[in-house]
Motif scaffolding. Structure first.
Motif, PDB file in Angstrom:
ATOM      1  N   MET A  77       0.860  -1.176   0.000  1.00 27.39           N
ATOM      2  CA  MET A  77       0.000   0.000   0.000  1.00 27.39           C
ATOM      3  C   MET A  77       0.897   1.226   0.000  1.00 27.39           C
ATOM      4  N   GLY A  79       1.233   5.736   0.027  1.00 25.17           N
ATOM      5  CA  GLY A  79       0.613   6.991   0.400  1.00 25.17           C
ATOM      6  C   GLY A  79       1.580   8.144   0.229  1.00 25.17           C
ATOM      7  N   LYS A 103      -2.137  13.082   5.127  1.00 24.53           N
ATOM      8  CA  LYS A 103      -2.238  12.306   3.895  1.00 24.53           C
ATOM      9  C   LYS A 103      -2.728  13.185   2.747  1.00 24.53           C
ATOM     10  N   GLY A 106      -3.545   8.237  -1.425  1.00 25.92           N
ATOM     11  CA  GLY A 106      -3.217   6.860  -1.097  1.00 25.92           C
ATOM     12  C   GLY A 106      -3.832   6.400   0.202  1.00 25.92           C
ATOM     13  N   GLN A 107      -3.207   5.387   0.778  1.00 26.92           N
ATOM     14  CA  GLN A 107      -3.725   4.768   1.987  1.00 26.92           C
ATOM     15  C   GLN A 107      -2.953   5.246   3.208  1.00 26.92           C
TER      16      GLN A 107
END
Length: 163
Positions: A77, A79, A103, A106-107
């Motif tokens: 994942m 970010g 953030k 993304g994650q």
């Protein structure tokens, strides 16, 4: 003892007493560490850039990747985050920092991280390691709870191109 009763001279410290203005500039950094979310351990790593001004204000951004350390559903994942924060520095090269990672894409979660800081013998390189992390809702300005993260970071000064 040398010269009879005289002790040997005390060597100079590796750097003179420091303050934040000594490290003003822009640094590239890399980090890695671990996080736990919903009782599942994750490995995380990333790269970024941060700037420190003469009052210790930190700004910057980074990209990160993480993956679960167990389970067949583990995937990578990613970010992207912006950074804002504050650094303090003692005359011995140690200090601390508090940085809000927000953030951009993304994650991942917004995290307010607190760090121990140590200059690496000169003003062109420093290390940071986690001392506390909180998950935050940046839009509401609320702390959600503890973010179980442990990370270390190494930063080196960027050399500016000569005109």
């Amino acid at each position: 003892m040398t010269n009879g009763n005289k002790p040997p001279p005390i060597p100079d410290p590796p750097f003179s007493p420091l303050a934040i203005p000594a490290i003003v500039g822009t640094f590239a950094y890399r980090f890695n560490g671990y996080a736990v979310t919903q009782d599942k351990p994750f490995y995380l790593l990333g790269i970024g850039q941060l700037s420190i001004d003469s009052s210790g204000k930190i700004t910057g951004d980074h990209q990160s990747s993480s993956t679960a350390l167990q389970g067949q559903d583990a995937t990578v994942m990613t970010g992207e985050y912006t950074l804002t924060g504050q650094m303090t520095l003692q005359s011995n090269g140690g200090g601390g920092a508090a940085i809000l990672f927000q953030k951009k894409s993304g994650q991942g979660l917004d995290v307010l991280g607190e760090f121990f800081v140590r200059l690496a013998g000169n003003v062109d390189q420093f290390w940071m390691m986690s001392s506390k992390a909180l998950a935050v809702n940046s839009k509401e300005g609320e702390i959600i709870g503890e973010a179980v993260e442990l990370a270390s970071l190494e930063a080196v000064r960027l050399a500016l191109p000569k005109p």
